[in-house]
Scaffold this active site. Structure first.
Site, PDB file in Angstrom:
ATOM      1  N   ASP A  21      -0.299   6.781  -3.946  1.00 53.67           N
ATOM      2  CA  ASP A  21       1.111   6.552  -4.290  1.00 53.67           C
ATOM      3  C   ASP A  21       1.823   7.762  -4.898  1.00 53.67           C
ATOM      4  O   ASP A  21       2.971   7.643  -5.316  1.00 53.67           O
ATOM      5  CB  ASP A  21       1.291   5.357  -5.250  1.00 53.67           C
ATOM      6  CG  ASP A  21       1.295   4.034  -4.507  1.00 53.67           C
ATOM      7  OD1 ASP A  21       1.411   4.073  -3.262  1.00 53.67           O
ATOM      8  OD2 ASP A  21       1.171   2.985  -5.151  1.00 53.67           O
ATOM      9  N   LYS A  24       1.839  11.388  -0.695  1.00 48.50           N
ATOM     10  CA  LYS A  24       1.250  12.249   0.337  1.00 48.50           C
ATOM     11  C   LYS A  24       1.850  11.982   1.717  1.00 48.50           C
ATOM     12  O   LYS A  24       2.202  12.915   2.435  1.00 48.50           O
ATOM     13  CB  LYS A  24      -0.270  12.026   0.386  1.00 48.50           C
ATOM     14  CG  LYS A  24      -0.980  12.388  -0.904  1.00 48.50           C
ATOM     15  CD  LYS A  24      -2.469  12.099  -0.835  1.00 48.50           C
ATOM     16  CE  LYS A  24      -2.794  10.617  -0.762  1.00 48.50           C
ATOM     17  NZ  LYS A  24      -2.393   9.867  -1.969  1.00 48.50           N
ATOM     18  N   THR A  25       1.941  10.715   2.070  1.00 46.22           N
ATOM     19  CA  THR A  25       2.418  10.384   3.416  1.00 46.22           C
ATOM     20  C   THR A  25       3.908  10.688   3.551  1.00 46.22           C
ATOM     21  O   THR A  25       4.360  11.223   4.568  1.00 46.22           O
ATOM     22  CB  THR A  25       2.106   8.908   3.734  1.00 46.22           C
ATOM     23  OG1 THR A  25       0.702   8.708   3.550  1.00 46.22           O
ATOM     24  CG2 THR A  25       2.475   8.562   5.168  1.00 46.22           C
ATOM     25  N   HIS A  84      -6.671   5.593  -0.794  1.00 46.81           N
ATOM     26  CA  HIS A  84      -7.283   4.430  -1.435  1.00 46.81           C
ATOM     27  C   HIS A  84      -8.736   4.716  -1.810  1.00 46.81           C
ATOM     28  O   HIS A  84      -9.166   5.873  -1.789  1.00 46.81           O
ATOM     29  CB  HIS A  84      -7.163   3.210  -0.534  1.00 46.81           C
ATOM     30  CG  HIS A  84      -7.565   3.517   0.876  1.00 46.81           C
ATOM     31  ND1 HIS A  84      -8.868   3.648   1.248  1.00 46.81           N
ATOM     32  CD2 HIS A  84      -6.815   3.792   1.964  1.00 46.81           C
ATOM     33  CE1 HIS A  84      -8.912   3.950   2.525  1.00 46.81           C
ATOM     34  NE2 HIS A  84      -7.676   4.050   2.981  1.00 46.81           N
TER      35      HIS A  84
HETATM   36  P1  GDP Z   1       0.648   8.133  -0.806  1.00 44.70           P
HETATM   37  O1  GDP Z   1      -0.144   6.914  -1.177  1.00 44.70           O
HETATM   38  O2  GDP Z   1       0.262   9.299  -1.687  1.00 44.70           O
HETATM   39  O3  GDP Z   1       0.618   8.475   0.649  1.00 44.70           O
HETATM   40  O4  GDP Z   1       2.193   7.823  -1.216  1.00 44.70           O
HETATM   41  P2  GDP Z   1       3.412   7.374  -0.289  1.00 44.70           P
HETATM   42  O5  GDP Z   1       3.929   8.520   0.496  1.00 44.70           O
HETATM   43  O6  GDP Z   1       3.035   6.149   0.462  1.00 44.70           O
HETATM   44  O7  GDP Z   1       4.503   7.065  -1.430  1.00 44.70           O
HETATM   45  C1  GDP Z   1       4.261   6.111  -2.455  1.00 44.70           C
HETATM   46  C2  GDP Z   1       5.566   5.642  -3.049  1.00 44.70           C
HETATM   47  O8  GDP Z   1       6.217   6.711  -3.722  1.00 44.70           O
HETATM   48  C3  GDP Z   1       6.552   5.127  -2.004  1.00 44.70           C
HETATM   49  O9  GDP Z   1       7.228   4.035  -2.530  1.00 44.70           O
HETATM   50  C4  GDP Z   1       7.486   6.307  -1.812  1.00 44.70           C
HETATM   51  O10 GDP Z   1       8.762   5.938  -1.382  1.00 44.70           O
HETATM   52  C5  GDP Z   1       7.538   6.908  -3.203  1.00 44.70           C
HETATM   53  N1  GDP Z   1       7.817   8.332  -3.141  1.00 44.70           N
HETATM   54  C6  GDP Z   1       7.177   9.253  -2.368  1.00 44.70           C
HETATM   55  N2  GDP Z   1       7.714  10.467  -2.558  1.00 44.70           N
HETATM   56  C7  GDP Z   1       8.687  10.332  -3.469  1.00 44.70           C
HETATM   57  C8  GDP Z   1       9.608  11.264  -4.076  1.00 44.70           C
HETATM   58  O11 GDP Z   1       9.620  12.446  -3.799  1.00 44.70           O
HETATM   59  N3  GDP Z   1      10.476  10.746  -4.993  1.00 44.70           N
HETATM   60  C9  GDP Z   1      10.487   9.433  -5.326  1.00 44.70           C
HETATM   61  N4  GDP Z   1      11.382   9.047  -6.230  1.00 44.70           N
HETATM   62  N5  GDP Z   1       9.636   8.544  -4.775  1.00 44.70           N
HETATM   63  C10 GDP Z   1       8.758   8.975  -3.860  1.00 44.70           C
HETATM   64 MG    MG Z   2      -0.443   7.610   2.223  1.00 47.23          MG
END
Ligand code: GDP
Ligand code: MG
Length: 394
Positions: A21, A24-25, A84
């Site tokens: 979260d 990354k994606t 995860h």
């Molecule tokens: P991952 O698990 O690392 O791949 O994270 P995700 O890309 O799925 O993002 C997790 C959450 O963080 C989502 O709700 C995104 O919308 C939010 N998020 C990701 N990047 C940013 C950012 O640069 N700013 C903010 N405010 N939220 C972000």
């Molecule tokens: Mg991801």
């Protein structure tokens, strides 16, 4: 006929890592969007990134790397590893073959246990260069907080053998860049510039025998069995003889009758290439993820070895208790994991979290290995240790 692959810009393999979260994606999608606006890259939406490899019509290519993009000077294949609990499994597969990593850390949360665990593992599997994306910078109003997280990251990287003072840390917002915000899109540009400048084009090992760990196997109707992976070392030409080694006692021999990368035909594949390889006379059931493709005689399957292992602490995602002589965890090598028994030298011997020690392992299945091969030790979704093979035993 298929278009030929042209070796133009240097090709690098790169990947995102970091706590779940932290973005990354989103960041991966944002990178492709920003580069698509500037050049030949195709934007891949968030939803398009987590999909599993799929077969493309009639070609022998599958989606070996999830995303590819081009900066002015380089071509990148980018793996967005899932964030995860069994991340590490993918990390051993992916990170062992990446030339640099983008460590994503949320400026809102700072480094978390998985951030630390991924740094430990990146070090262990030989990722030399890390660039930090201090993400969600849009959501932080207090600039001192950003400075603080940056300091924490520099300390953490230094603690695990990276040059924490030198590592580029770029404040970004994947989310806002993905929305097309010009300021934050430019910050993604800064991140890419930092990657271009800081992660060197690796010296590909071309003077050692060809070796490619098998990531996926698929059947192309009418053509045969295809294996995919990233070439770890050496070079292979069309019509060369190869062996499929590991997970069984025997060794299978075949001939390379097709080579592709990103949908383009190649007359040879070399270290660093994301490769789809067509193998003559091989049945799908004859070859599996976790085996390696080599030139004949280059490597053999082994069951027993000595290793130097670092036992992870609870703070690094490891156990809080020691493990004992006779312990039976999973050993993750390249693209596979195999159960093995740990010999600590006798009853009563134990390995404490934080220890670095030498031990002997007896694997349940033979793995193609040579001295120097890195691996991770895992148990019930937790990384217990990280090691390197020091001696092959009969
Ligand atoms: P991952 O698990 O690392 O791949 O994270 P995700 O890309 O799925 O993002 C997790 C959450 O963080 C989502 O709700 C995104 O919308 C939010 N998020 C990701 N990047 C940013 C950012 O640069 N700013 C903010 N405010 N939220 C972000
Ligand atoms: Mg991801």
């Amino acid at each position: 006929a298929k278009q030929l692959y042209e070796r133009g810009k240097p090709h690098l393999n790169i990947g995102t890592m970091g706590h779940v979260d932290h973005g990354k994606t989103t960041l991966t999608a944002a990178i492709t969007k920003v580069l698509a606006d500037r050049g030949p890259t195709v934007a891949v939406p968030f939803e398009g990134i987590d999909r599993s490899p799929e077969e493309r019509d009639r070609g022998i290519t599958i989606n070996v790397a999830h995303v590819q993009y081009e900066t002015e000077t380089r071509h990148y294949a980018h793996i967005d590893m899932p964030g995860h609990a069994d991340y590490v499994k993918n990390m051993i597969t992916g990170a062992a073959q990446i030339d640099g990593a983008v460590l994503v850390v949320s400026a809102l949360d700072g480094p978390m246990p998985q951030t630390r665990e991924h740094v430990v593992l990146a070090r262990q599997v030989g990722v030399r260069h890390i660039v930090v994306a201090l993400n969600k910078a849009d959501a932080v109003t207090d600039p001192e907080l950003l400075d603080l997280v940056e300091l924490e990251m520099r300390d953490l990287l230094s603690a695990y053998g990276y040059p924490g003072d030198e590592v580029p840390i770029v404040r970004v917002s994947g989310l806002r860049a993905l929305d097309g915000d010009p300021y934050w899109s430019a910050r993604i540009g800064d991140l890419l510039d930092a990657i271009d400048a800081y992660v060197p084009v690796p010296e590909r090992v071309l003077d050692r025998p060809f070796l490619m760990p098998v990531e996926n196997v698929l059947t192309i109707t009418g053509r045969g069995t295809v294996v995919t992976g990233v070439v770890a070392q050496g070079r292979i030409d069309l019509l060369d003889r190869v062996e499929v080694v590991g997970l069984t006692d025997g060794v299978l021999t075949s001939t390379v009758t097709g080579l592709e990368t990103f949908g383009r035909a190649m007359d040879h594949a070399e270290a660093g290439d994301n490769t789809a390889m067509l193998l003559r006379g091989v049945q799908r059931a004859d070859v599996r993820r976790g085996q390696v493709i080599t030139i004949p005689g280059a490597i053999r399957p082994h069951l027993r070895f000595r290793a130097r292992v670092r036992v992870l602490t609870a703070a690094e995602g490891g156990r809080s208790k020691p493990f004992l002589h006779g312990y039976r965890p999973q050993f993750h090598f390249r693209t596979t994991d195999v159960v093995g028994t740990v010999d600590l030298g006798g009853e009563g011997a134990m390995a404490l979290p934080g220890d670095t020690l030498d031990l002997t392992v007896d694997l349940g299945k033979p793995v193609a290995m040579a001295e120097g091969l890195g691996f991770a030790i895992r148990e019930g979704g937790r990384t217990v240790g990280a090691g390197t093979v020091t001696t092959l035993l009969p």
